[in-house]
Write a protein that holds these residues in place. Sequence first.
Motif, PDB file in Angstrom:
ATOM      1  N   ARG A 186       0.838  -1.206   0.000  1.00  0.00           N
ATOM      2  CA  ARG A 186       0.000   0.000   0.000  1.00  0.00           C
ATOM      3  C   ARG A 186       0.871   1.253   0.000  1.00  0.00           C
ATOM      4  O   ARG A 186       0.611   2.213  -0.744  1.00  0.00           O
ATOM      5  CB  ARG A 186      -0.926  -0.005   1.220  1.00  0.00           C
ATOM      6  CG  ARG A 186      -1.855   1.208   1.284  1.00  0.00           C
ATOM      7  CD  ARG A 186      -2.846   1.110   2.421  1.00  0.00           C
ATOM      8  NE  ARG A 186      -2.214   1.117   3.728  1.00  0.00           N
ATOM      9  CZ  ARG A 186      -1.770   2.227   4.350  1.00  0.00           C
ATOM     10  NH1 ARG A 186      -1.880   3.411   3.759  1.00  0.00           N
ATOM     11  NH2 ARG A 186      -1.224   2.136   5.551  1.00  0.00           N
TER      12      ARG A 186
ATOM     13  N   SER B  72      -3.739   5.735   0.672  1.00  0.00           N
ATOM     14  CA  SER B  72      -4.149   5.809   2.067  1.00  0.00           C
ATOM     15  C   SER B  72      -5.009   4.598   2.388  1.00  0.00           C
ATOM     16  O   SER B  72      -5.454   3.871   1.484  1.00  0.00           O
ATOM     17  CB  SER B  72      -4.948   7.088   2.319  1.00  0.00           C
ATOM     18  OG  SER B  72      -6.182   7.031   1.620  1.00  0.00           O
ATOM     19  N   LEU B  73      -5.265   4.392   3.681  1.00  0.00           N
ATOM     20  CA  LEU B  73      -6.151   3.301   4.070  1.00  0.00           C
ATOM     21  C   LEU B  73      -7.521   3.461   3.425  1.00  0.00           C
ATOM     22  O   LEU B  73      -8.111   2.498   2.928  1.00  0.00           O
ATOM     23  CB  LEU B  73      -6.301   3.272   5.595  1.00  0.00           C
ATOM     24  CG  LEU B  73      -5.105   2.762   6.396  1.00  0.00           C
ATOM     25  CD1 LEU B  73      -5.315   3.057   7.880  1.00  0.00           C
ATOM     26  CD2 LEU B  73      -4.904   1.270   6.182  1.00  0.00           C
ATOM     27  N   ARG B  74      -8.017   4.693   3.429  1.00  0.00           N
ATOM     28  CA  ARG B  74      -9.334   4.952   2.862  1.00  0.00           C
ATOM     29  C   ARG B  74      -9.360   4.685   1.360  1.00  0.00           C
ATOM     30  O   ARG B  74     -10.318   4.106   0.832  1.00  0.00           O
ATOM     31  CB  ARG B  74      -9.747   6.400   3.147  1.00  0.00           C
ATOM     32  CG  ARG B  74     -11.194   6.712   2.750  1.00  0.00           C
ATOM     33  CD  ARG B  74     -11.571   8.147   3.110  1.00  0.00           C
ATOM     34  NE  ARG B  74     -11.398   8.395   4.529  1.00  0.00           N
ATOM     35  CZ  ARG B  74     -12.277   8.041   5.450  1.00  0.00           C
ATOM     36  NH1 ARG B  74     -13.397   7.405   5.097  1.00  0.00           N
ATOM     37  NH2 ARG B  74     -12.056   8.309   6.723  1.00  0.00           N
ATOM     38  N   GLN B  75      -8.307   5.093   0.645  1.00  0.00           N
ATOM     39  CA  GLN B  75      -8.266   4.892  -0.804  1.00  0.00           C
ATOM     40  C   GLN B  75      -8.243   3.403  -1.159  1.00  0.00           C
ATOM     41  O   GLN B  75      -8.931   2.964  -2.080  1.00  0.00           O
ATOM     42  CB  GLN B  75      -7.035   5.594  -1.390  1.00  0.00           C
ATOM     43  CG  GLN B  75      -7.144   7.102  -1.415  1.00  0.00           C
ATOM     44  CD  GLN B  75      -5.827   7.768  -1.797  1.00  0.00           C
ATOM     45  OE1 GLN B  75      -4.740   7.297  -1.449  1.00  0.00           O
ATOM     46  NE2 GLN B  75      -5.939   8.866  -2.539  1.00  0.00           N
TER      47      GLN B  75
ATOM     48  N   ALA C 112      -9.327   0.955   0.772  1.00  0.00           N
ATOM     49  CA  ALA C 112     -10.620   0.394   1.181  1.00  0.00           C
ATOM     50  C   ALA C 112     -11.678   0.651   0.113  1.00  0.00           C
ATOM     51  O   ALA C 112     -12.481  -0.227  -0.217  1.00  0.00           O
ATOM     52  CB  ALA C 112     -11.053   1.001   2.514  1.00  0.00           C
ATOM     53  N   THR C 113     -11.664   1.849  -0.456  1.00  0.00           N
ATOM     54  CA  THR C 113     -12.617   2.189  -1.513  1.00  0.00           C
ATOM     55  C   THR C 113     -12.387   1.326  -2.745  1.00  0.00           C
ATOM     56  O   THR C 113     -13.339   0.847  -3.384  1.00  0.00           O
ATOM     57  CB  THR C 113     -12.488   3.680  -1.882  1.00  0.00           C
ATOM     58  OG1 THR C 113     -12.766   4.472  -0.724  1.00  0.00           O
ATOM     59  CG2 THR C 113     -13.454   4.046  -2.999  1.00  0.00           C
TER      60      THR C 113
ATOM     61  N   GLY D 130     -14.472  -1.685   4.254  1.00  0.00           N
ATOM     62  CA  GLY D 130     -14.336  -0.571   5.181  1.00  0.00           C
ATOM     63  C   GLY D 130     -12.879  -0.275   5.510  1.00  0.00           C
ATOM     64  O   GLY D 130     -12.028  -1.171   5.513  1.00  0.00           O
ATOM     65  N   LYS D 131     -12.608   0.990   5.825  1.00  0.00           N
ATOM     66  CA  LYS D 131     -11.257   1.401   6.187  1.00  0.00           C
ATOM     67  C   LYS D 131     -10.763   0.635   7.409  1.00  0.00           C
ATOM     68  O   LYS D 131      -9.582   0.268   7.502  1.00  0.00           O
ATOM     69  CB  LYS D 131     -11.246   2.905   6.464  1.00  0.00           C
ATOM     70  CG  LYS D 131      -9.941   3.450   7.012  1.00  0.00           C
ATOM     71  CD  LYS D 131     -10.072   4.924   7.353  1.00  0.00           C
ATOM     72  CE  LYS D 131      -8.847   5.435   8.093  1.00  0.00           C
ATOM     73  NZ  LYS D 131      -8.995   6.862   8.484  1.00  0.00           N
ATOM     74  N   SER D 132     -11.664   0.365   8.341  1.00  0.00           N
ATOM     75  CA  SER D 132     -11.264  -0.324   9.571  1.00  0.00           C
ATOM     76  C   SER D 132     -10.766  -1.743   9.301  1.00  0.00           C
ATOM     77  O   SER D 132      -9.852  -2.234   9.969  1.00  0.00           O
ATOM     78  CB  SER D 132     -12.441  -0.371  10.556  1.00  0.00           C
ATOM     79  OG  SER D 132     -13.533  -1.082   9.986  1.00  0.00           O
TER      80      SER D 132
ATOM     81  N   ILE E  22      -9.137  -2.778   6.577  1.00  0.00           N
ATOM     82  CA  ILE E  22      -7.767  -2.678   6.060  1.00  0.00           C
ATOM     83  C   ILE E  22      -6.798  -2.424   7.207  1.00  0.00           C
ATOM     84  O   ILE E  22      -5.713  -3.023   7.274  1.00  0.00           O
ATOM     85  CB  ILE E  22      -7.656  -1.559   5.008  1.00  0.00           C
ATOM     86  CG1 ILE E  22      -8.699  -1.744   3.901  1.00  0.00           C
ATOM     87  CG2 ILE E  22      -6.250  -1.532   4.411  1.00  0.00           C
ATOM     88  CD1 ILE E  22      -8.600  -3.051   3.162  1.00  0.00           C
ATOM     89  N   HIS E  23      -7.197  -1.538   8.133  1.00  0.00           N
ATOM     90  CA  HIS E  23      -6.341  -1.257   9.286  1.00  0.00           C
ATOM     91  C   HIS E  23      -6.125  -2.521  10.118  1.00  0.00           C
ATOM     92  O   HIS E  23      -4.994  -2.819  10.541  1.00  0.00           O
ATOM     93  CB  HIS E  23      -6.985  -0.166  10.149  1.00  0.00           C
ATOM     94  CG  HIS E  23      -6.277   0.035  11.460  1.00  0.00           C
ATOM     95  ND1 HIS E  23      -5.046   0.643  11.568  1.00  0.00           N
ATOM     96  CD2 HIS E  23      -6.636  -0.328  12.729  1.00  0.00           C
ATOM     97  CE1 HIS E  23      -4.668   0.651  12.840  1.00  0.00           C
ATOM     98  NE2 HIS E  23      -5.615   0.077  13.557  1.00  0.00           N
TER      99      HIS E  23
END
Length: 380
Positions: free
Chosen positions: A21, A27-30, A32-33, A38-40, A42-43
């Motif tokens: 990544r 980013s985590l959000r990118q 995840a999308t 969800g972003k969580s 991936i985290h």
Amino acid sequence: MPPRATTIVDPRFASELRRLRDARSLSLRQLATAVNYGKSLIHQLEAGQTKPTVDVAARLDEALTARGALAGLVIDAPEGDGRLAYATAHPQRVDRATTVAFAGLLAGYRRLEDAIGSGPIMGSVRAHLETVTSLLRHAPSGVRPCLVDVAAQWAQFAGWLCTARGEERAATIWNARALHWATEAGNTDLIATVLSFQGHQAELRHDLPAMIELSREARRDQTVNAALRAYCAGQEARGLAMAGAASADVLTRLSEASDLQAQAAEEPLSPWGYWYTPSFFAVQQGSVLRYLGVTDNRANDRALELLTAGVAGVSEEASGAEWHGRNLVHLAVAQAQAGDAAAARETLAAADAIALAAASRELAREVAETVHHLRLSATP
């Protein structure tokens, strides 16, 4: 119904996901999308708090253009007779998880070959290849693209093993099949890898023009992984040195290889390119300079330095591999050219022991030829 399975995740999954990544500047959000999660999640995957499924790993691979690097770290280990046995008995029902299982199995054989050489695993690899080939003939259209890519990797590995064992005809057949399947899969890294291995075959049969041209062609595509192109530039340089090309031309190729090696530090490696380490490249550069060292003492001194460092950097697990034995042969030549016959004899004895343990006729032949060429007696 296929047998139930439990998911086994390689401990490296979390760190590899984070590295991939970061390498893509997402980013985590990118991310995840991109995978519709969800972003969580991936985290949690990067923190090792959640176990990924095969499907999740495959989606992440696709979003990160990782060519199966993550999926290869996640395997469904079936109960009972096993997923692979089930797929063999029911080829029309082969699925994506079966493909991932075969990729994971191949990764294990690669590591095993590093430890014990090609001889003990050759029969098993051939048997698995027959299974993969059979499954490919019956695979559903939705599964074939993934399976043909894995089949190409198995064929490439078989070609490598046959080359190591001096089985020229078999190596040529498997490399040709690997090239065909890799082309169908559109896997440019694997295409380049096979071309480079064909160049290595040419080196072993002393066809230096073919070695040089195949190495050059393998690195022509600028989208191919930089580590692989660095390897090909180094192999081309060795071919030029062996052919007696001008030192300036050889050193130019070595400089290109060094530049690509530096670039490679910023790129993820393919699953079959894990051996492109600093020690590997040190040995490769040293193997080129030892040819120049026949008439250039400074080049030989540098070759001896690089080869010594590269050989010392090989892990204990890989110290029995045939390729390590060939590296020892290069080191012995540099030692002899530096006037240290005793060290050269000791190094060649270690290479010969590897040839014996791995049942490698090719390495044994190379050691014998080197002893004869250097006119080294059995005792000081």
